[in-house]
Design an enzyme around this catalytic site. Structure first.
Site, PDB file in Angstrom:
ATOM      1  N   GLY A 193       0.827  -1.199   0.000  1.00 48.22           N
ATOM      2  CA  GLY A 193       0.000   0.000   0.000  1.00 48.22           C
ATOM      3  C   GLY A 193       0.860   1.246   0.000  1.00 48.22           C
ATOM      4  N   GLU A 215       5.593  -3.498   0.904  1.00 46.59           N
ATOM      5  CA  GLU A 215       5.710  -3.088  -0.500  1.00 46.59           C
ATOM      6  C   GLU A 215       4.951  -1.782  -0.631  1.00 46.59           C
ATOM      7  OE1 GLU A 215       7.637  -4.665  -2.377  1.00 46.59           O
ATOM      8  OE2 GLU A 215       7.788  -6.685  -1.552  1.00 46.59           O
ATOM      9  N   GLY A 241       2.193   2.469   5.354  1.00 46.03           N
ATOM     10  CA  GLY A 241       3.289   1.561   5.660  1.00 46.03           C
ATOM     11  C   GLY A 241       4.048   1.982   6.908  1.00 46.03           C
TER      12      GLY A 241
END
Length: 488
Positions: free
Chosen positions: A236, A258, A241
């Site tokens: 996201g 990621e 994150g």
């Protein structure tokens, strides 16, 4: 095993916990199609308690259930069943993708069919996990073993939901973990439809895979803080994150993040760009899933000698892109995911123009489309390397074009970013192009359109932590190395 009804996978689901369908305690929320702005279904809103129940089910399945004691071949068989079922119902998943997140026909292989083949590949990897003998200066032998982490919470975004749901489940399950999957509230059916396939067409034991779709922050946060969870696998935005990383820190959960990107595409002065190459460049830099891809190479770096020619040709190609309802198989680019996202993209373009960029094409809703969250392929020229549009991820079909002086300047501009996820270099001299590519601080670089295929995927800097995929190496991301000293 039951066949799916004629309506396919667009349905009104319950939560999937411990191998059972459970009525949500939080009510239901609407799932809106970005192409039509119509409600296509309602999704089950899991309460905090139900998310906790899903974690408990995954914990039991790992600690006490049959999953941990299954042989590698038995786990492989379950993954093979999943791959076969995903391929069998690929048309249904594609139909779902068209209405729930705006997937077009030219992206079907990447978003839908590829997921089935990933599960088939995971089934092969499951049988390749083995102990490794390590020799050193000490007495005896050291056996290096990779063991599953335990319970993995999988948090996926709305842009490539089916592909990422399947990919992350594949890796976690191949490693021997159990899973709680939480799809984005904007694409809940992608995860629930996957649960239905798993429930009806595979032999995964109850509790090994759980799917919950809470809309509330508190319920979602439990999947990053609960001490019964051993790992969080998140794809996201970098903003979220950071929050996941912070929340998981207290219990030292393993993390796979990621995140975002603001990647550069460098065209060298000796590049021989055919129309097919330019079409691919436009897709990779701008129109891929309406620009809603972290790997988008949204900064195009051109030397003065090629600037006007390449921009003119790309503008012509951008204006020819057919934007519209993904149900039309001729459509090349669908909608953005929501009205809020379309407004965000419009705001980014407005800021860019205020900061001196020039609008070469696009920049608005297509005139013929008054419903749906559509936005034209947009090219901005005269963009400065330090401007907002060159530094912040837009997540829309917006390409920023920048000038550079020489190879060193191109590399410096490409590396002038807090991100480092993707990139590309185009040049006539392949050795020179590879040399330039090797100097970019990023996770993966394509040269002349040749992407790094089966390599581990992940980024530098704010683009994340860890690597996904890449064969056994990707599976090891979901495992812990354990060393055993054996006398002898």
């Amino acid at each position: 095993m039951a066949e799916l009804p004629p309506t396919g996978l667009i349905d009104t689901y319950q939560l999937y916990i411990d191998g059972r369908w459970v009525e949500p305690e939080g009510g239901r929320y609407e799932d809106i199609s970005p192409a039509s702005e119509q409600v296509i279904a309602t999704a089950p809103d899991a309460s905090v308690g139900q998310v906790s129940d899903a974690v408990a089910a995954a914990r039991r399945a790992f600690d006490e259930g049959p999953w941990a004691g299954m042989s590698a071949q038995e786990r492989s068989n379950c993954l093979s069943q999943l791959g076969d079922a995903l391929l069998k119902y690929a048309d249904d998943f594609f139909a779902l993708s068209q209405v729930e997140w705006g997937c077009t026909a030219n992206e079907r292989m990447m978003q839908i069919d590829g997921a089935a083949f990933m599960s088939m590949h995971a089934a092969q990897l499951a049988t390749q996990l083995s102990d490794e003998a390590v020799t050193g200066i000490g007495a005896g032998t050291t056996v290096l073993r990779h063991v599953p982490l335990g319970v993995v919470s999988v948090l996926t975004p709305w842009n490539f939901p089916h592909l990422l749901n399947v990919m992350k489940l594949n890796h976690a399950l191949t490693a021997g973990n159990t899973v709680v999957l939480k799809p984005s509230p904007l694409t809940p059916l992608a995860g629930l439809a996957l649960a239905r396939i798993i429930d009806e067409h595979t032999d995964f034991p109850p509790g090994v895979i759980n799917v919950v779709t809470p809309s509330g922050i508190e319920a979602a946060q439990l999947l990053t803080t609960d001490p019964r969870i051993d790992m969080v696998s998140f794809t996201g935005s970098t903003v979220v994150g950071r929050q996941v990383m912070s929340a998981a820190g207290d219990t030292m959960k393993r993390l796979l993040l990621e995140l975002g990107g603001k990647s550069a595409c460098i065209v060298l002065d000796d590049a021989d760009l055919t129309e097919d190459m330019l079409q691919q460049m436009l897709f990779d830099c701008c129109s891929m899933h309406s620009g809603q891809a972290c790997i988008l190479q949204s900064r195009l770096l051109l030397p003065d000698s090629r600037y006007d020619d390449v921009v003119e040709r790309l503008v012509a190609l951008a204006r020819a892109v057919k934007v519209g309802d993904p149900a039309d198989l001729d459509v090349q680019m669908g909608p953005l995911i929501s009205d809020a996202q379309r407004s965000r993209v419009e705001a980014h373009v407005a800021v860019a123009l205020n900061e001196g960029a020039r609008l070469a094409t696009g920049g608005r809703r297509p005139a013929a489309l008054d419903r749906g969250f559509y936005f034209e392929p947009t090219i901005l020229t005269d963009v400065r390397p330090d401007s907002t549009i060159a530094q912040e991820e837009v997540f829309g079909p917006v390409l920023s074009v920048l000038r550079y002086r020489d190879d060193d300047d191109a590399v410096a501009i490409a590396n002038n970013s807090s991100y480092g996820l993707s990139g590309s270099v185009w040049g006539g001299d392949v050795d020179r192009a590879v040399s330039v590519a090797a100097r970019i601080r990023t996770g993966q670089v394509a040269v002349n359109g040749c992407g790094p295929g089966a390599a581990p995927f992940g980024g530098f800097k704010l683009s994340g932590l860890g690597r996904e995929g890449g064969g056994i190496g990707g599976v090891y991301q979901y495992m812990e190395p354990m060393a055993i000293g054996v006398p002898g």
